[in-house]
Enzyme design. Structure first.
Site, PDB file in Angstrom:
ATOM      1  N   LYS A   1     -18.871 -16.164 -10.136  1.00 31.90           N
ATOM      2  CA  LYS A   1     -18.398 -15.064 -10.969  1.00 31.90           C
ATOM      3  C   LYS A   1     -18.848 -15.233 -12.424  1.00 31.90           C
ATOM      4  O   LYS A   1     -19.245 -14.274 -13.090  1.00 31.90           O
ATOM      5  CB  LYS A   1     -16.866 -14.971 -10.892  1.00 31.90           C
ATOM      6  CG  LYS A   1     -16.348 -14.362  -9.606  1.00 31.90           C
ATOM      7  CD  LYS A   1     -16.729 -12.889  -9.502  1.00 31.90           C
ATOM      8  CE  LYS A   1     -16.076 -12.203  -8.328  1.00 31.90           C
ATOM      9  NZ  LYS A   1     -16.427 -10.773  -8.238  1.00 31.90           N
TER      10      LYS A   1
ATOM     11  N   TYR B   1     -16.907 -20.438  -6.043  1.00 34.71           N
ATOM     12  CA  TYR B   1     -16.543 -19.038  -6.227  1.00 34.71           C
ATOM     13  C   TYR B   1     -16.458 -18.700  -7.712  1.00 34.71           C
ATOM     14  O   TYR B   1     -17.051 -17.723  -8.184  1.00 34.71           O
ATOM     15  CB  TYR B   1     -15.196 -18.737  -5.556  1.00 34.71           C
ATOM     16  CG  TYR B   1     -14.581 -17.452  -6.050  1.00 34.71           C
ATOM     17  CD1 TYR B   1     -15.173 -16.227  -5.775  1.00 34.71           C
ATOM     18  CD2 TYR B   1     -13.406 -17.470  -6.811  1.00 34.71           C
ATOM     19  CE1 TYR B   1     -14.624 -15.046  -6.246  1.00 34.71           C
ATOM     20  CE2 TYR B   1     -12.847 -16.291  -7.273  1.00 34.71           C
ATOM     21  CZ  TYR B   1     -13.453 -15.081  -6.997  1.00 34.71           C
ATOM     22  OH  TYR B   1     -12.910 -13.919  -7.478  1.00 34.71           O
TER      23      TYR B   1
ATOM     24  N   LEU C   1     -25.400  -5.310  -0.019  1.00 39.13           N
ATOM     25  CA  LEU C   1     -26.039  -5.078  -1.320  1.00 39.13           C
ATOM     26  C   LEU C   1     -27.369  -5.792  -1.449  1.00 39.13           C
ATOM     27  O   LEU C   1     -28.253  -5.349  -2.193  1.00 39.13           O
ATOM     28  CB  LEU C   1     -25.117  -5.542  -2.453  1.00 39.13           C
ATOM     29  CG  LEU C   1     -23.934  -4.666  -2.844  1.00 39.13           C
ATOM     30  CD1 LEU C   1     -23.297  -5.210  -4.104  1.00 39.13           C
ATOM     31  CD2 LEU C   1     -24.344  -3.215  -3.039  1.00 39.13           C
TER      32      LEU C   1
ATOM     33  N   SER D   1     -13.108 -12.531 -12.545  1.00 42.83           N
ATOM     34  CA  SER D   1     -11.968 -13.311 -12.055  1.00 42.83           C
ATOM     35  C   SER D   1     -11.455 -14.249 -13.130  1.00 42.83           C
ATOM     36  O   SER D   1     -12.239 -14.810 -13.907  1.00 42.83           O
ATOM     37  CB  SER D   1     -12.388 -14.122 -10.826  1.00 42.83           C
ATOM     38  OG  SER D   1     -11.402 -15.064 -10.473  1.00 42.83           O
TER      39      SER D   1
END
Length: 339
Positions: A154, A150, A61, A126
């Site tokens: 998000k 992580y 991406l 998440s």
């Protein structure tokens, strides 16, 4: 309403199951995936299950030229964005990589959508954004307090999306904060097949059961939970996939960013999951207790009432089905898609 949907990370665990749901409900599906933690075999299995082809583009991406080619080749009605790195423990070791891939990929996608007039997005977020909390269960108004790179990546993506919606009043985004997806398609044709040693508990457990790994590490048995191991709201991956499909139908309800939990509202400890999976596999799963893993929290359980009130949607599969379906995939594919 059927449409043409771009699914980023569509060869991954949740992405592949979502592609099956979309195709089965008449949507056309285009997948972008770089196969850094997925397999082309998953796309082939999706085609077999759905009886309809997936159009596939292999690209990162962050490669804006390649992404622009994808958008020029198709007329998208909506995007479902999964593509990201997702392991809590790994993110504490390589945080910059997580920020680069997760935030950089989302930014590049938003640029491409803006340039090509695509204004409908379902974002795979998440439950980890909630972090360590004494509130159980967690609703969408619970404060975000991510405890690892992580989770922070998000949450930062959610903030990027909120800012993008403020900039473009016609943009409609639904962020789905799903809890811990496990299981596999009931057919056993698609499931979780991570590259290398699994970072998540159930695929690791399954590889122990099939003989690929010797024993399961259980990270921490001294949490303030009934048996000392971490408690999570496990949700069947097919329910997660169905939630993403249904979200498409509600993108036009209103513009701006909306956030919904996807979960069962029920928690299970690691040892409870281990016992249930052992039952499904018909054999005990050896394990060893290790120190707590950096970035982990004791308990994460969803309050799923907002999405039920808004859409009439709820999960339909229990922990036994999650374990039985996951074992079926692993048993049929002992070496993953390559086997």
């Amino acid at each position: 309403m059927t449409s043409t949907v771009l699914v980023t990370g569509g060869a991954g665990f949740i992405g592949s199951h979502t592609c099956v749901e979309l195709l089965s409900h008449g949507h056309e599906v285009v997948v972008v995936d770089d196969f850094s933690n997925s397999s082309p075999g998953a796309v082939e299995a999706v085609h077999k299950l759905a009886g309809r082809p997936v159009q596939l583009h292999r690209a990162d991406l962050r490669d804006r030229a390649a992404l622009a080619e994808v958008f020029r080749a198709h007329r998208f009605d909506a995007v479902i964005h999964f593509a990201a790195k997702k392991a809590v423990g790994e993110s504490t070791r390589i945080p910059l990589t997580y920020f680069d891939i997760n935030i950089g990929g989302t930014t590049a996608l938003l640029h491409a959508m803006n340039e090509h007039g695509v204004r409908r997005l379902v974002f795979s977020s998440s439950c980890s954004v909630y972090g360590e909390t004494s509130t159980v269960p967690l609703d969408e108004d619970s404060p975000a307090a991510p405890t690892n790179p992580y989770a922070r990546s998000k949450y930062l993506c959610e903030q990027l999306l909120a800012d993008a919606c403020a900039y473009d009043p016609g943009l409609s985004v639904i962020a789905l904060r799903y809890f811990n997806p496990i299981g596999a398609h009931p057919s056993g044709e698609i499931g979780e097949d991570p590259a290398g040693v699994p970072n998540n508990v159930l695929p690791y457990m399954a590889q122990v059961a099939v003989g690929r790994l010797p024993e399961l590490p259980v990270y921490g048995d001294d949490y303030p939970t009934p048996d000392g191991t971490g408690v999570r709201d496990y949700i069947h991956v097919v329910d997660v996939a169905d939630g993403h499909r249904v979200a498409l139908d509600h993108l036009d309800d209103e513009t701006g960013l909306r956030v919904f939990n996807l979960g069962t509202g029920t928690g299970a400890s690691v040892l409870t999951l281990l016992a249930e999976f052992s039952r499904a596999a018909g054999r005990p799963i050896p394990y060893r207790v290790e120190p707590r893993r950096a970035g982990d929290v004791a308990t994460l359980i969803a309050d799923p009432r907002r999405v039920e009130r808004a859409w009439g949607w709820r999960t339909t599969r229990d922990l036994a089905a999650m374990c039985e379906d996951a074992w079926r995939f692993q048993r049929l594919h002992p070496a993953g898609y390559a086997g």
